[in-house]
Design a protein around this motif. Sequence first.
Motif, short mmCIF file in Angstrom:
data_model
loop_
_atom_site.label_atom_id
_atom_site.label_comp_id
_atom_site.label_asym_id
_atom_site.label_seq_id
_atom_site.Cartn_x
_atom_site.Cartn_y
_atom_site.Cartn_z
N GLY A 16 43.12 27.87 46.57
CA GLY A 16 42.68 29.27 46.52
C GLY A 16 41.92 29.64 45.26
O GLY A 16 41.66 30.81 45.01
N ALA A 17 41.55 28.66 44.45
CA ALA A 17 40.84 28.96 43.21
C ALA A 17 39.33 28.82 43.41
O ALA A 17 38.89 27.98 44.20
CB ALA A 17 41.30 28.02 42.10
N SER A 18 38.57 29.63 42.67
CA SER A 18 37.12 29.52 42.80
C SER A 18 36.40 29.54 41.44
O SER A 18 35.28 29.11 41.31
CB SER A 18 36.57 30.65 43.68
N LYS A 19 37.09 30.06 40.42
CA LYS A 19 36.50 30.04 39.06
C LYS A 19 37.43 29.19 38.19
O LYS A 19 38.51 29.65 37.80
CB LYS A 19 36.40 31.46 38.50
N ILE A 20 36.97 27.99 37.93
CA ILE A 20 37.90 27.00 37.36
C ILE A 20 37.69 26.81 35.86
O ILE A 20 36.56 26.52 35.41
CB ILE A 20 37.69 25.61 38.05
N LEU A 21 38.77 26.93 35.12
CA LEU A 21 38.74 26.54 33.71
C LEU A 21 39.00 25.03 33.67
O LEU A 21 40.05 24.57 34.14
CB LEU A 21 39.83 27.26 32.90
N ILE A 22 38.05 24.29 33.13
CA ILE A 22 38.23 22.83 32.99
C ILE A 22 38.55 22.54 31.53
O ILE A 22 37.78 22.87 30.63
CB ILE A 22 36.98 22.07 33.46
N VAL A 23 39.73 21.96 31.31
CA VAL A 23 40.20 21.70 29.94
C VAL A 23 40.16 20.19 29.70
O VAL A 23 40.68 19.41 30.52
CB VAL A 23 41.64 22.22 29.75
N SER A 24 39.54 19.79 28.60
CA SER A 24 39.50 18.36 28.29
C SER A 24 39.29 18.20 26.78
O SER A 24 39.49 19.14 26.02
CB SER A 24 38.38 17.68 29.09
N ASP A 25 38.90 16.98 26.36
CA ASP A 25 38.67 16.78 24.92
C ASP A 25 37.35 16.07 24.68
O ASP A 25 36.72 15.54 25.61
CB ASP A 25 39.85 16.04 24.27
N GLN A 26 36.94 16.06 23.43
CA GLN A 26 35.64 15.50 23.08
C GLN A 26 35.55 14.00 23.35
O GLN A 26 34.49 13.48 23.70
CB GLN A 26 35.32 15.79 21.59
N GLY A 27 36.65 13.31 23.16
CA GLY A 27 36.66 11.86 23.40
C GLY A 27 36.26 11.54 24.83
O GLY A 27 35.49 10.61 25.09
N LEU A 28 36.75 12.32 25.76
CA LEU A 28 36.44 12.07 27.18
C LEU A 28 35.03 12.51 27.54
O LEU A 28 34.41 11.95 28.44
CB LEU A 28 37.47 12.78 28.07
N VAL A 29 34.52 13.50 26.80
CA VAL A 29 33.11 13.89 27.00
C VAL A 29 32.23 12.73 26.54
O VAL A 29 31.33 12.29 27.26
CB VAL A 29 32.78 15.17 26.19
N LYS A 30 32.51 12.23 25.34
CA LYS A 30 31.67 11.17 24.76
C LYS A 30 31.75 9.87 25.56
O LYS A 30 30.76 9.16 25.72
CB LYS A 30 32.08 10.91 23.30
N ASP A 49 37.57 21.21 23.64
CA ASP A 49 37.90 21.09 22.21
C ASP A 49 39.40 20.93 21.94
O ASP A 49 39.88 21.35 20.89
CB ASP A 49 37.39 22.33 21.46
N VAL A 50 40.11 20.33 22.88
CA VAL A 50 41.54 20.11 22.61
C VAL A 50 41.67 18.95 21.61
O VAL A 50 41.12 17.88 21.84
CB VAL A 50 42.31 19.76 23.91
N PRO A 51 42.35 19.18 20.50
CA PRO A 51 42.51 18.10 19.51
C PRO A 51 43.53 17.07 19.98
O PRO A 51 44.25 17.31 20.95
CB PRO A 51 43.01 18.84 18.27
N PRO A 52 43.59 15.91 19.31
CA PRO A 52 44.53 14.87 19.74
C PRO A 52 45.99 15.34 19.82
O PRO A 52 46.76 14.86 20.63
CB PRO A 52 44.38 13.79 18.66
N ASP A 53 46.35 16.30 18.96
CA ASP A 53 47.70 16.85 19.02
C ASP A 53 47.52 18.35 19.24
O ASP A 53 47.31 19.10 18.28
CB ASP A 53 48.41 16.55 17.69
N SER A 54 47.56 18.79 20.51
CA SER A 54 47.15 20.16 20.82
C SER A 54 47.97 21.19 20.05
O SER A 54 49.15 21.00 19.80
CB SER A 54 47.28 20.42 22.32
#
Lengths: 387, 136
Positions: free
Chosen positions: A30-44, A68-73
């Motif tokens: 039922g969701a349509s506007k999604i917040l996607i949470v991740s970190d820079q390592g996975l982007v790179k 922008d989640v740091p290694p230790d959130s």
Amino acid sequence: MNPFVFEAPTRIEYGEGMAASAAEILKGLGASKILIVSDQGLVKSGVIAPILKCFQEDQSLSTSIFTDVPPDSDVTCVNKAAAQAAKDGCDGVLAIGGGSVLDAAKVVNIALTLGGDVLDYQGMNNLTNRLKPMVAIPTTAGTGSEVSAVAMVRDVAEGKKLLYGSRFLAPDVSILDPTLLVSLPAKLTAATGLDAVTHCIEAYSVEVTRSPLTDVLCLEGLRLLFQSLPQATKHGDDLEARSNTMIAATMAGIAFTNLGVGVVHALAHATGGQFGTHHGTTNSVFLPYGMQFNLEVVAPRYATMARYLKLTDDKNDEVAAQTLIARVKALSGEIGLPSRLRDLGVPALKQDQLENLASLANSDPAIMFNPKEASVQDIIGIYERAY
Amino acid sequence: MAIFTSTEQLNEVMERLWNKIKADPEMSRQLLKSKLTVRFYYREPEGRLTLDCSDGKEMKIFTGENNVKPVVEMFMKSDVAHEFWLGKVNVPVAILSGKIVSKGPVQSALSLLPVVKPAYAMYPEIFEAAREKKAG
């Protein structure tokens, strides 16, 4: 048998390439506007790009991306992500990452759903309503956060970990896609894998919440980890080994969320809170010493594990239990993890600092479940032996 | 049927118990060291007790409504509180199953559990006295 409660509310979808179905799954929730949470390592590393592409191709969904989640959130990043999600009107959360990302996303979802300050929602079972739909895609095999009903984030200012516990924190769906683990570095594979090993062993040792349902998860989870963690560490592209460790970590996650853990986790939380050490690596250092401390009350449990893993057929529980402890140490060495706390960059502590850290560990919720009562002095003893 | 027959009886028992704890040098010393303010919310019957150790000098005990801001809040049925003080509640199980709900840094409250254990021995007499008073 003890009375027990067993709950596993998260639907698990496993398969190679399964992460691509995240958009469809969230729509189904039922969701349509999604917040996607991740970190820079996975982007790179490019891990999240194919998943994001699926969202971009679906015109019925919009996204707000926070990487922008740091290694230790920590609380700061959680507040930042929650503010972004609220501004963008998000109605669902997708977390892609390791335990730090998944835990951060859970706490973000509290703030997104209920508003206010996340510090106000700390505690156990004080959430009374369902949160917005959440899907978790783990990119490590270790924390079990993809199925657990708890989340921990660091309060940097206070130098401690904040605990959030509620059945509503467990993600609605967890997607286990072993192809996402292929590029995980050996060091992280080893450290997160040993976290899962610690979950299996500590959870299996808890007496008060034990049940046959959790026994099976701990025993079989540990067997899969012992079988496949060395291979997954040395040959990251071995998808069977990756699958085994991923599924085992999830099994351990379901187990510990129903059982609790113990003194090893209590010490790892306190040490991590003070010095920012990696959770899995810290657990791996404390695990043999914590097991040795508990041995006198849980030798039969360790012995059952040792026999289940076919490490020994010795009928003497004490002897069989020692075999398990020795195997844990050997596994840790085999996959290249440090065996001493000092190797993690933790400074030598003065007596008052040591007492302070041990007091923190002694008031950590994990300690409640330890099968043997541990005093501050006992905890100092374990710490000093591990140092 | 609930163990406590009224809010008045519940508050009286809990207030007496905490005053006994306050009078115990070792328990009060450790509680004051924590500088913690905890509020207990009881239901069936309703009751509320606040323990304020924030100044580290004097344990303050309040029943009912008050303006003290707690750091930790604990919610439970009055029967669970009764069983707890009899030493019969498995706290980890009660927390996992939601019989005891905590709000705030639960770690701080848990650290006080071993501190108040000696009060288990004090509780039966206090409870019985309140029950006899009611019966009388």
